[in-house]
Design an enzyme around this catalytic site. Structure first.
Site, mmCIF file in Angstrom:
data_model
loop_
_atom_site.group_PDB
_atom_site.id
_atom_site.type_symbol
_atom_site.label_atom_id
_atom_site.label_comp_id
_atom_site.label_asym_id
_atom_site.label_seq_id
_atom_site.Cartn_x
_atom_site.Cartn_y
_atom_site.Cartn_z
ATOM 1 C CB CYS A 128 -0.921 0.021 1.214
ATOM 2 S SG CYS A 128 -1.982 1.500 1.242
ATOM 3 C CB CYS A 131 -1.944 4.664 4.411
ATOM 4 S SG CYS A 131 -3.402 3.919 3.620
ATOM 5 C CB SER A 132 -0.844 0.568 6.583
ATOM 6 O OG SER A 132 -1.933 1.139 7.319
ATOM 7 C CB CYS A 133 -4.844 -0.485 2.048
ATOM 8 S SG CYS A 133 -5.519 1.193 2.113
#
Length: 238
Positions: A128, A131-133
């Protein structure tokens, strides 16, 4: 007077040294989470008890359902086709409902889910970049390194080098496809079944399909049943 002044100066110095690092450890994201959580509770969107219950549920999710899904696909061509064409239906077969993953009335809006199948000439890896999906309903919480800028920014630019830093060196004839997750789409990797696993049961196969294999930074190997990375080297800029 001079003694008192020196004492006060030393006291202030100690105070700065011991307190300031504790403040620096709180990130902007943590402040945002606390503020948003307290506001939601105040507005009645959910209660503190519901938040605790969901947090405990989220912390116990792991990659076992995803590993089981891949192992079943290795053994059953029809299920493998279902996983590729209807991944949310295949997820239900291993106990994960993407529309209501918790089982106690907490829906998920991560409804666009895709399983990326590796081939002899194609290796998939997920990231991602923003961000941090991450596919949490089926893989659990993401590892810390997945959320770092070092991984997010470099994987999309120099995937082979980053993979080599995880100890994964792919032949030149294998293309690397980096799939970038986003707010609505989640992905996981279906690696190829390794040699030396003929006659293995679904449970035996699932044991070697680690979280890192499902992200795409490792390949399943007989005898390797842990997510601890043992063959790494420091990051080197190209």
């Amino acid at each position: 007077m001079s003694h008192d002044h020196e004492h006060d100066h030393d006291h202030d110095h100690d105070h700065d040294r011991t307190v300031k690092p504790m403040v620096d450890e709180i990130t902007d994201f943590e402040v945002l989470e606390i503020a948003l959580r307290e506001l939601c509770i105040e507005k009645g969107i959910f209660t503190a008890e519901e938040h605790r219950r969901f947090t405990e549920y989220a912390e116990q999710i792991g990659p076992t359902p995803a590993a089981t899904l891949v192992a079943r696909a290795w053994l059953d061509p029809d299920f493998a086709e279902l996983a590729r064409t209807e991944p949310m239906t295949a997820s239900k077969e291993v106990g994960v409902d993407w529309m209501e993953p918790t089982g106690f009335g907490t829906p998920s809006d991560f409804t666009a889910f895709e399983i990326l199948a590796d081939t002899p000439t194609l290796h998939n890896v997920i990231v991602c970049a923003l961000c941090s999906c991450y596919p949490r309903p089926i893989l659990g919480n993401s590892p810390e390194w997945y959320r770092t800028p070092n991984y997010r920014r470099r994987m999309v630019r120099w995937p082979r080098q980053v993979l080599s830093e995880f100890g994964l060196s792919l032949p030149e004839g294998v293309d690397v496809r980096v799939q970038d997750s986003n707010q609505k789409h989640r992905y996981m990797v279906m690696p190829m079944r390794p040699a030396g696993t003929d006659g293995w049961s679904e449970e035996q196969l699932a044991e070697i399909i680690t979280r890192d294999c499902l992200i795409g930074v490792a390949l399943p190997k007989p005898g390797v049943t842990t997510n601890v990375i043992v063959d790494t080297r420091p990051a080197v800029h190209p």
